[in-house]
Scaffold this motif. Sequence first.
Motif, PDB file in Angstrom:
ATOM      1  N   LEU A  33       0.820  -1.032  -0.071  1.00  0.00           N
ATOM      2  CA  LEU A  33       0.075   0.433   0.111  1.00  0.00           C
ATOM      3  C   LEU A  33       1.047   1.350   0.273  1.00  0.00           C
ATOM      4  O   LEU A  33       0.636   2.474  -0.534  1.00  0.00           O
ATOM      5  N   ASN A  34       1.931   1.029   0.268  1.00  0.00           N
ATOM      6  CA  ASN A  34       3.116   2.052   0.867  1.00  0.00           C
ATOM      7  C   ASN A  34       3.651   3.095  -0.264  1.00  0.00           C
ATOM      8  O   ASN A  34       3.290   4.028  -0.981  1.00  0.00           O
ATOM      9  N   GLU A  35       3.974   1.490  -1.499  1.00  0.00           N
ATOM     10  CA  GLU A  35       4.050   1.893  -2.893  1.00  0.00           C
ATOM     11  C   GLU A  35       3.185   1.709  -3.756  1.00  0.00           C
ATOM     12  O   GLU A  35       3.420   3.007  -4.627  1.00  0.00           O
ATOM     13  N   LEU A  36       1.892   1.805  -4.021  1.00  0.00           N
ATOM     14  CA  LEU A  36       0.548   2.475  -4.323  1.00  0.00           C
ATOM     15  C   LEU A  36       0.005   2.837  -4.257  1.00  0.00           C
ATOM     16  O   LEU A  36      -0.431   3.858  -4.703  1.00  0.00           O
ATOM     17  N   CYS A  37       0.517   3.567  -3.001  1.00  0.00           N
ATOM     18  CA  CYS A  37      -0.496   5.439  -2.974  1.00  0.00           C
ATOM     19  C   CYS A  37       0.521   6.400  -3.441  1.00  0.00           C
ATOM     20  O   CYS A  37       0.000   6.659  -4.314  1.00  0.00           O
ATOM     21  N   GLU A  38       1.624   5.989  -4.119  1.00  0.00           N
ATOM     22  CA  GLU A  38       2.520   6.927  -4.776  1.00  0.00           C
ATOM     23  C   GLU A  38       2.051   6.569  -6.114  1.00  0.00           C
ATOM     24  O   GLU A  38       2.796   7.733  -6.508  1.00  0.00           O
ATOM     25  N   HIS A  39       2.367   5.442  -7.020  1.00  0.00           N
ATOM     26  CA  HIS A  39       2.115   5.464  -8.111  1.00  0.00           C
ATOM     27  C   HIS A  39       1.716   3.727  -8.192  1.00  0.00           C
ATOM     28  O   HIS A  39       1.910   2.929  -7.843  1.00  0.00           O
ATOM     29  N   PRO A  40       1.089   3.500  -9.681  1.00  0.00           N
ATOM     30  CA  PRO A  40       0.529   2.166  -9.871  1.00  0.00           C
ATOM     31  C   PRO A  40       2.064   1.731 -10.564  1.00  0.00           C
ATOM     32  O   PRO A  40       2.371   2.349 -10.649  1.00  0.00           O
ATOM     33  N   CYS A  41       1.753   0.508  -9.877  1.00  0.00           N
ATOM     34  CA  CYS A  41       3.330  -0.288 -10.579  1.00  0.00           C
ATOM     35  C   CYS A  41       2.209  -1.867 -10.724  1.00  0.00           C
ATOM     36  O   CYS A  41       1.741  -2.136 -10.890  1.00  0.00           O
ATOM     37  N   ARG A  42       3.462  -1.666 -11.804  1.00  0.00           N
ATOM     38  CA  ARG A  42       3.393  -3.726 -12.108  1.00  0.00           C
ATOM     39  C   ARG A  42       3.346  -3.716 -11.259  1.00  0.00           C
ATOM     40  O   ARG A  42       4.425  -4.184 -10.481  1.00  0.00           O
ATOM     41  N   PHE A  43       3.352  -5.544 -11.210  1.00  0.00           N
ATOM     42  CA  PHE A  43       4.123  -6.737  -9.969  1.00  0.00           C
ATOM     43  C   PHE A  43       5.227  -6.906 -10.327  1.00  0.00           C
ATOM     44  O   PHE A  43       6.033  -6.831  -9.071  1.00  0.00           O
ATOM     45  N   ASN A  44       6.134  -6.338 -11.089  1.00  0.00           N
ATOM     46  CA  ASN A  44       7.548  -6.891 -10.955  1.00  0.00           C
ATOM     47  C   ASN A  44       8.407  -5.562 -10.949  1.00  0.00           C
ATOM     48  O   ASN A  44       9.427  -5.624  -9.507  1.00  0.00           O
ATOM     49  N   ASP A  45       7.698  -4.408 -10.811  1.00  0.00           N
ATOM     50  CA  ASP A  45       8.134  -2.700  -9.754  1.00  0.00           C
ATOM     51  C   ASP A  45       8.303  -2.683  -8.838  1.00  0.00           C
ATOM     52  O   ASP A  45       8.719  -2.721  -7.914  1.00  0.00           O
ATOM     53  N   LEU A  46       7.080  -3.513  -8.296  1.00  0.00           N
ATOM     54  CA  LEU A  46       6.949  -4.141  -6.862  1.00  0.00           C
ATOM     55  C   LEU A  46       7.648  -5.127  -6.150  1.00  0.00           C
ATOM     56  O   LEU A  46       7.982  -4.874  -5.545  1.00  0.00           O
ATOM     57  N   ARG A  47       7.771  -5.912  -6.837  1.00  0.00           N
ATOM     58  CA  ARG A  47       8.731  -6.960  -6.131  1.00  0.00           C
ATOM     59  C   ARG A  47      10.104  -6.649  -6.203  1.00  0.00           C
ATOM     60  O   ARG A  47      11.004  -6.107  -4.794  1.00  0.00           O
ATOM     61  N   ARG A  48      10.629  -5.240  -7.415  1.00  0.00           N
ATOM     62  CA  ARG A  48      11.733  -4.772  -6.682  1.00  0.00           C
ATOM     63  C   ARG A  48      11.683  -3.409  -5.432  1.00  0.00           C
ATOM     64  O   ARG A  48      12.803  -3.063  -4.549  1.00  0.00           O
ATOM     65  N   ALA A  49      10.380  -3.179  -5.940  1.00  0.00           N
ATOM     66  CA  ALA A  49      10.129  -2.026  -4.985  1.00  0.00           C
ATOM     67  C   ALA A  49      10.604  -2.599  -3.047  1.00  0.00           C
ATOM     68  O   ALA A  49      11.146  -1.878  -1.934  1.00  0.00           O
ATOM     69  N   ILE A  50      10.185  -4.360  -2.989  1.00  0.00           N
ATOM     70  CA  ILE A  50       9.768  -4.471  -1.642  1.00  0.00           C
ATOM     71  C   ILE A  50      11.027  -6.066  -1.640  1.00  0.00           C
ATOM     72  O   ILE A  50      10.447  -6.889  -2.249  1.00  0.00           O
ATOM     73  N   PRO A  51      12.296  -6.163  -1.861  1.00  0.00           N
ATOM     74  CA  PRO A  51      13.324  -6.813  -2.542  1.00  0.00           C
ATOM     75  C   PRO A  51      12.762  -8.221  -1.281  1.00  0.00           C
ATOM     76  O   PRO A  51      13.402  -8.896  -1.729  1.00  0.00           O
ATOM     77  N   ALA A  52      12.738  -8.101   0.048  1.00  0.00           N
ATOM     78  CA  ALA A  52      12.148  -9.148   0.816  1.00  0.00           C
ATOM     79  C   ALA A  52      10.894  -9.884   0.355  1.00  0.00           C
ATOM     80  O   ALA A  52      11.492 -10.910   0.926  1.00  0.00           O
ATOM     81  N   VAL A  53      10.374  -9.684  -0.636  1.00  0.00           N
ATOM     82  CA  VAL A  53       8.658 -10.525  -0.320  1.00  0.00           C
ATOM     83  C   VAL A  53       8.860 -11.299  -1.718  1.00  0.00           C
ATOM     84  O   VAL A  53       9.665 -10.998  -2.556  1.00  0.00           O
ATOM     85  N   THR A  54       8.277 -12.950  -1.478  1.00  0.00           N
ATOM     86  CA  THR A  54       8.468 -13.478  -2.190  1.00  0.00           C
ATOM     87  C   THR A  54       7.994 -13.504  -3.046  1.00  0.00           C
ATOM     88  O   THR A  54       6.813 -12.440  -3.022  1.00  0.00           O
ATOM     89  N   GLN A  55       7.752 -14.294  -4.484  1.00  0.00           N
ATOM     90  CA  GLN A  55       6.221 -13.489  -5.415  1.00  0.00           C
ATOM     91  C   GLN A  55       5.728 -14.170  -5.143  1.00  0.00           C
ATOM     92  O   GLN A  55       4.166 -13.870  -5.711  1.00  0.00           O
TER      93      GLN A  55
END
Length: 122
Positions: A33-55
């Motif tokens: 939610l913190n990432e998406l509050c800033e801007h829409p994201c694709r799945f891989n953008d979210l993975r890069r922004a939150i590196p500790a999360v698994t797919q």
Amino acid sequence: MTDTADGNAELTISAPHRELLDQVLDKWSLQVLNELCEHPCRFNDLRRAIPAVTQKSLTATLRKLERNGIVERTVLSTRPVAVEYRISLLGKTLRAPVDVLLAWATTHMDEIDRARDRFDAL
């Protein structure tokens, strides 16, 4: 909340409330939610922004948030086809209560740390 006989408010959390709070306020959901509050994201953008999360965890988190109407999923007509996630109007209303919880935690963190230290020393 309901008032008790002594005038204090009693907090009643029903199973649906507990389920929703567990799904929306968990570790990965807050970061998504913190990432998406800033801007829409694709799945891989979210993975890069939150590196500790698994797919797998990110997929499950996005599905929970989408199911609860907090996040919207849009299929983009690109080659190859891509999916974009954005916070919904309902999801945007979560910002204020989450900010209140974070402010409370910040205000009381010293007390919380001392309580943890006392507990851990037992």
